[in-house]
Scaffold this motif. Structure first.
Motif, PDB file in Angstrom:
ATOM      1  N   SER A  49     -53.484   8.423 -63.270  1.00 28.18           N
ATOM      2  CA  SER A  49     -52.599   9.419 -62.649  1.00 28.18           C
ATOM      3  C   SER A  49     -51.115   9.179 -63.007  1.00 28.18           C
ATOM      4  CB  SER A  49     -52.862   9.487 -61.145  1.00 28.18           C
ATOM      5  OG  SER A  49     -51.770   9.099 -60.404  1.00 28.18           O
ATOM      6  N   PHE A  50     -50.702   7.913 -63.058  1.00 24.56           N
ATOM      7  CA  PHE A  50     -49.324   7.599 -63.456  1.00 24.56           C
ATOM      8  C   PHE A  50     -49.050   8.148 -64.865  1.00 24.56           C
ATOM      9  CE2 PHE A  50     -46.560   4.695 -65.854  1.00 24.56           C
ATOM     10  CZ  PHE A  50     -45.430   4.640 -65.061  1.00 24.56           C
ATOM     11  N   TYR A  51     -50.010   7.886 -65.782  1.00 28.81           N
ATOM     12  CA  TYR A  51     -49.800   8.334 -67.173  1.00 28.81           C
ATOM     13  C   TYR A  51     -49.786   9.860 -67.251  1.00 28.81           C
ATOM     14  CZ  TYR A  51     -50.843   3.450 -67.969  1.00 28.81           C
ATOM     15  OH  TYR A  51     -50.818   2.089 -67.912  1.00 28.81           O
ATOM     16  N   ILE A  73     -44.541  -0.804 -74.464  1.00 25.46           N
ATOM     17  CA  ILE A  73     -45.906  -0.368 -74.798  1.00 25.46           C
ATOM     18  C   ILE A  73     -45.855   1.141 -75.010  1.00 25.46           C
ATOM     19  CG2 ILE A  73     -48.246  -0.081 -73.872  1.00 25.46           C
ATOM     20  CD1 ILE A  73     -47.775  -2.739 -72.340  1.00 25.46           C
ATOM     21  N   LEU A  74     -46.470   1.574 -76.089  1.00 23.37           N
ATOM     22  CA  LEU A  74     -46.495   3.011 -76.399  1.00 23.37           C
ATOM     23  C   LEU A  74     -47.684   3.633 -75.663  1.00 23.37           C
ATOM     24  CD1 LEU A  74     -45.619   5.410 -78.172  1.00 23.37           C
ATOM     25  CD2 LEU A  74     -46.874   4.366 -80.065  1.00 23.37           C
ATOM     26  N   VAL A  75     -47.453   4.774 -75.019  1.00 25.01           N
ATOM     27  CA  VAL A  75     -48.551   5.470 -74.318  1.00 25.01           C
ATOM     28  C   VAL A  75     -48.730   6.829 -74.991  1.00 25.01           C
ATOM     29  CG1 VAL A  75     -49.449   6.204 -72.082  1.00 25.01           C
ATOM     30  CG2 VAL A  75     -47.777   4.352 -72.174  1.00 25.01           C
ATOM     31  N   ILE A  76     -49.939   7.097 -75.451  1.00 23.34           N
ATOM     32  CA  ILE A  76     -50.137   8.263 -76.323  1.00 23.34           C
ATOM     33  C   ILE A  76     -51.283   9.156 -75.847  1.00 23.34           C
ATOM     34  CG2 ILE A  76     -51.156   8.833 -78.574  1.00 23.34           C
ATOM     35  CD1 ILE A  76     -48.519   8.261 -79.261  1.00 23.34           C
ATOM     36  N   ALA A  77     -51.061  10.481 -75.907  1.00 25.77           N
ATOM     37  CA  ALA A  77     -52.147  11.439 -75.677  1.00 25.77           C
ATOM     38  C   ALA A  77     -52.111  12.542 -76.730  1.00 25.77           C
ATOM     39  CB  ALA A  77     -52.011  12.069 -74.294  1.00 25.77           C
ATOM     40  N   PRO A 393     -42.087   5.591 -85.350  1.00 28.56           N
ATOM     41  CA  PRO A 393     -42.248   4.386 -86.166  1.00 28.56           C
ATOM     42  C   PRO A 393     -42.721   3.226 -85.285  1.00 28.56           C
ATOM     43  CG  PRO A 393     -39.922   4.855 -85.762  1.00 28.56           C
ATOM     44  CD  PRO A 393     -40.686   5.912 -85.047  1.00 28.56           C
ATOM     45  N   VAL A 394     -43.753   2.510 -85.726  1.00 32.81           N
ATOM     46  CA  VAL A 394     -44.213   1.343 -84.946  1.00 32.81           C
ATOM     47  C   VAL A 394     -44.240   0.111 -85.843  1.00 32.81           C
ATOM     48  CG1 VAL A 394     -45.601   2.586 -83.241  1.00 32.81           C
ATOM     49  CG2 VAL A 394     -46.669   1.896 -85.386  1.00 32.81           C
ATOM     50  N   LYS A 395     -44.006  -1.036 -85.234  1.00 37.49           N
ATOM     51  CA  LYS A 395     -44.056  -2.317 -85.954  1.00 37.49           C
ATOM     52  C   LYS A 395     -45.455  -2.914 -85.789  1.00 37.49           C
ATOM     53  CE  LYS A 395     -39.611  -3.234 -87.034  1.00 37.49           C
ATOM     54  NZ  LYS A 395     -39.478  -2.542 -88.302  1.00 37.49           N
ATOM     55  N   ALA A 396     -45.832  -3.768 -86.747  1.00 37.67           N
ATOM     56  CA  ALA A 396     -47.114  -4.478 -86.623  1.00 37.67           C
ATOM     57  C   ALA A 396     -47.146  -5.183 -85.272  1.00 37.67           C
ATOM     58  CB  ALA A 396     -47.246  -5.486 -87.746  1.00 37.67           C
ATOM     59  N   GLY A 397     -48.294  -5.103 -84.603  1.00 36.31           N
ATOM     60  CA  GLY A 397     -48.437  -5.770 -83.306  1.00 36.31           C
ATOM     61  C   GLY A 397     -48.145  -4.853 -82.126  1.00 36.31           C
ATOM     62  N   GLN A 398     -47.574  -3.664 -82.397  1.00 30.41           N
ATOM     63  CA  GLN A 398     -47.247  -2.757 -81.288  1.00 30.41           C
ATOM     64  C   GLN A 398     -48.505  -2.434 -80.472  1.00 30.41           C
ATOM     65  OE1 GLN A 398     -44.221  -1.163 -80.186  1.00 30.41           O
ATOM     66  NE2 GLN A 398     -45.646  -0.766 -78.499  1.00 30.41           N
ATOM     67  N   ILE A 399     -48.423  -2.634 -79.168  1.00 29.06           N
ATOM     68  CA  ILE A 399     -49.551  -2.290 -78.286  1.00 29.06           C
ATOM     69  C   ILE A 399     -49.454  -0.817 -77.902  1.00 29.06           C
ATOM     70  CG2 ILE A 399     -50.562  -2.686 -75.982  1.00 29.06           C
ATOM     71  CD1 ILE A 399     -51.111  -4.975 -77.825  1.00 29.06           C
ATOM     72  N   ILE A 400     -50.616  -0.160 -77.946  1.00 32.09           N
ATOM     73  CA  ILE A 400     -50.656   1.280 -77.644  1.00 32.09           C
ATOM     74  C   ILE A 400     -51.731   1.529 -76.592  1.00 32.09           C
ATOM     75  CG2 ILE A 400     -51.011   3.581 -78.645  1.00 32.09           C
ATOM     76  CD1 ILE A 400     -50.360   2.122 -81.405  1.00 32.09           C
ATOM     77  N   TYR A 401     -51.347   2.172 -75.491  1.00 35.28           N
ATOM     78  CA  TYR A 401     -52.327   2.553 -74.473  1.00 35.28           C
ATOM     79  C   TYR A 401     -52.776   3.983 -74.745  1.00 35.28           C
ATOM     80  CZ  TYR A 401     -51.084  -1.299 -71.256  1.00 35.28           C
ATOM     81  OH  TYR A 401     -50.883  -2.507 -70.663  1.00 35.28           O
ATOM     82  N   VAL A 402     -54.096   4.165 -74.675  1.00 42.51           N
ATOM     83  CA  VAL A 402     -54.636   5.525 -74.724  1.00 42.51           C
ATOM     84  C   VAL A 402     -55.433   5.728 -73.426  1.00 42.51           C
ATOM     85  CG1 VAL A 402     -56.063   7.152 -76.014  1.00 42.51           C
ATOM     86  CG2 VAL A 402     -54.770   5.383 -77.240  1.00 42.51           C
ATOM     87  N   PRO A 403     -54.799   6.281 -72.396  1.00 45.08           N
ATOM     88  CA  PRO A 403     -55.504   6.470 -71.123  1.00 45.08           C
ATOM     89  C   PRO A 403     -56.405   7.699 -71.214  1.00 45.08           C
ATOM     90  CG  PRO A 403     -53.192   7.124 -70.935  1.00 45.08           C
ATOM     91  CD  PRO A 403     -53.406   6.753 -72.363  1.00 45.08           C
ATOM     92  N   SER A 404     -57.623   7.486 -71.692  1.00 41.13           N
ATOM     93  CA  SER A 404     -58.529   8.616 -72.016  1.00 41.13           C
ATOM     94  C   SER A 404     -58.637   9.618 -70.872  1.00 41.13           C
ATOM     95  CB  SER A 404     -59.928   8.107 -72.340  1.00 41.13           C
ATOM     96  OG  SER A 404     -59.871   6.950 -73.108  1.00 41.13           O
ATOM     97  N   ILE A 405     -58.644   9.114 -69.645  1.00 41.79           N
ATOM     98  CA  ILE A 405     -58.809  10.030 -68.500  1.00 41.79           C
ATOM     99  C   ILE A 405     -57.626  11.003 -68.421  1.00 41.79           C
ATOM    100  CG2 ILE A 405     -57.814   8.358 -66.852  1.00 41.79           C
ATOM    101  CD1 ILE A 405     -59.890   9.418 -64.803  1.00 41.79           C
ATOM    102  N   ALA A 406     -56.410  10.508 -68.708  1.00 41.03           N
ATOM    103  CA  ALA A 406     -55.241  11.392 -68.676  1.00 41.03           C
ATOM    104  C   ALA A 406     -55.218  12.281 -69.929  1.00 41.03           C
ATOM    105  CB  ALA A 406     -53.963  10.562 -68.583  1.00 41.03           C
TER     106      ALA A 406
END
Ligand code: HEM
Length: 517
Positions: A49-51, A73-77, A393-406
């Motif tokens: 819900s936050f995302y 942290i990158l959050v992507i939809a 642009p992202v650097k190697a190691g960048q963490i990415i959240y994909v909140p599938s529910i959102a």
């Protein structure tokens, strides 16, 4: 003394990270806490819900601060970004380095764990035939029989409770899905959840998910993500994961001994044993046992989760339940695999899609960029400097959240994305334009997409349809009025608000359909 040294090193790392953290050119929600970043806010709210809320404000890409000074942290939809990460450059976006040891601890080094095009591709090709449509047709009788076993068991339970009883769905659905993966995958009978090893698996799993719902479920991943060199935390929620693996590995050893080294069958275990021997292993290899753990666990828990939320939504939406039952009762006899995958039962298909859209069991995934890269966006977002951004642009190691529910509920795409409304799948123009959606099954993110999508999705869909049909032909499900909050703890898990201490549960009242006739 050692404790102070470790604490000192961790504090130093924390400061270095905070000072030198990468600046993604994106907007970020307010109120980042020094200790938790934005992660406690996200954890305290219902899953996704936050995302979802911040996707509404910023568009389908923004950044958050990780807990314990982890950095951004990158959050992507965004569907373009997700196609890039999951389809075009699948192996450049692997599991995050913190997540992989957790997968190993819970499931072992099998298909969920393996990374890299060559190793993953080889394992996937070996396993694919078992999950083909042909193969599912071959073991469809086992699925139907297991569904009938559950029906008899539930019927007995309702009858011995004055023909109307409140059940916790989580205590029932796993029985049938574990039965199915046991029979079709491993030639093993879990006795509809009554065998000692079935009870052990259920008890241990329940403990694991319950522990992950409370503060430990926030702290443990945050510490491991921020300090990945700490591989073993004395935290109950993490230690409990190891117990499941131990239980299922022991069972796997017995199954393999029973099957023998020269298994000829078409079941998954025979395929795995033959592959093990072809690789020159005369003993039961660790990997063979890890395959057993992975498929026993992901093969039953996810489908059980999908069934839980479906039956709960049907209880809360009696008009949908009635309409679905009418379609099911009008269908003569037991449907074949083709019937269930063709146009014969359109509303059943609509309810399945809507249940998996609104409540995807695998509600959150976390990836890490292997290399520096540029992620393209299909739907541009406003950047931190106020300009429109079409790529990140992202650097190697960048963490990415994909909140599938959102992702599945994105309000800008679906409008009433949080609402369970199966009719949208059959109404003319009921769905958003495909170009704004993802490329996975039914344009949803529920089974992921690309070369690492869910290998078991055909089996999952078939099981779900057979079980839902069997149950609706015999029972009515009613709302109990309890308020539910779901969180992500390995998979999507529900609790009753105000009764959190009772652990994960999803109550519905059940009556026998024929009592209503
Ligand atoms: C409704 C039920 C199910 C749902 C919603 C589901 C969802 C998913 C998702 C989202 C992924 C990708 C995870 C990620 O990217 O981190 C996945 C992968 C996987 N699923 Fe499922 N799943 C279901 C049922 C099953 C079943 C029945 C099996 C096997 C019997 C299975 C086996 C797997 C495996 C082995 C993977 C890893 C695939 C790979 O990386 O190549 N799943 N599943």
């Amino acid at each position: 003394m050692a404790f102070y040294k470790i604490a000192g090193v961790l504090a130093l790392l924390w400061i270095i990270r905070r000072v030198f953290k990468q600046k993604l050119p994106l907007l970020s929600p307010p109120n980042s806490s020094l200790l938790w970043g934005h992660e406690k806010q996200a954890f305290d709210e219902p899953a996704g819900s936050f995302y979802g809320r911040w996707f509404d404000v910023f568009g389908p890409a923004f950044k958050i601060d990780g807990a314990l000074g982890y950095g951004e942290i990158l959050v992507i939809a965004d569907p373009g970004a997700l196609a890039h990460m999951y389809i075009k450059k699948t192996y450049d976006y692997g599991h995050s380095p913190f997540f992989r040891p957790l997968i190993d601890r819970l499931l072992g080094k099998s298909l969920v764990w393996v990374d890299g095009a060559e190793d993953h591709g080889k394992m996937r090709r070996m396993l694919n035939p078992f999950f083909s449509a042909e193969s599912i047709k071959h073991y469809s009788n086992d699925v139907v029989e297991s569904a009938h076993r559950l029906q008899h068991k539930l019927s007995e339970h309702v009858q011995t409770h004055d023909r109307a009883v409140t059940i916790n769905l989580l205590d029932w659905t796993w029985r049938v899905t574990l039965d199915i993966i046991g029979r079709v995958g491993f030639n093993h009978d879990f006795g509809c959840g009554e065998s000692p090893e079935a009870k052990d698996i259920a008890r241990s799993w329940k403990e694991t998910i319950s522990l992950g719902m409370d503060i430990a479920g926030l702290i443990a991943p945050a510490v491991l993500r921020a300090f990945p060199f700490i591989t073993d935390l004395p935290v109950k929620s993490i230690q409990a994961q190891g117990e499941i693996k131990t239980i299922v590995r022991k069972l796997g050893t017995e199954m393999i001994a029973r099957e023998g080294q020269h298994a000829q069958g078409k079941d998954l275990l025979s395929v795995l044993i033959r592959e093990n021997a072809a690789n020159g292993n005369h003993e039961t290899s660790d990997q063979l046992l890890d395959h057993v753990v992975t498929f026993v666990m992901v093969g039953h828990e996810t489908v059980a989760g999908a069934l839980n939320y479906t039956l709960w939504e049907l209880a809360r939406n009696p008009d949908v339940q009635d309409k679905l039952r009418q379609e099911i009762l009008a269908f003569p006899g037991e449907p074949t695999y083709e019937d269930l995958n063709g146009p014969a039962l359109p509303y059943l298909d609509a309810v399945l899609k809507e249940a998996l859209r609104v409540h995807p069991p695998s509600a959150h995934t976390e990836k890490a960029a292997e290399h520096d890269d540029i992620i393209p966006l299909k739907l541009p977002v406003r950047g931190a400097d106020g300009t429109w951004i079409k790529e990140i642009p992202v650097k190697a190691g960048q963490i990415i959240y994909v909140p599938s529910i959102a992702v599945n509920r994105l309000h800008s795409v679906w409008g009433d994305g949080d609402k369970f409304r199966p009719d949208r799948w059959i109404e003319e123009n009921g769905l958003p334009p495909a170009s704004n959606l993802n490329l996975g099954w039914a344009h949803l993110f529920s089974f992921s997409q690309g070369p690492r999508n869910c290998i078991g999705f055909r089996l999952a869909i078939y099981e779900w349809k057979v079980i839902v049909m069997t149950l609706l032909r015999n029972f009515k499900f009613h709302d109990t009025g309890d308020m539910i909050q779901s969180k992500f703890s390995s998979t999507l898990q529900p609790r009753v608000i105000g009764r959190e201490k009772e652990g994960c549960q999803l109550p519905v009242r059940v009556t026998l359909l024929h009592d209503d006739a």
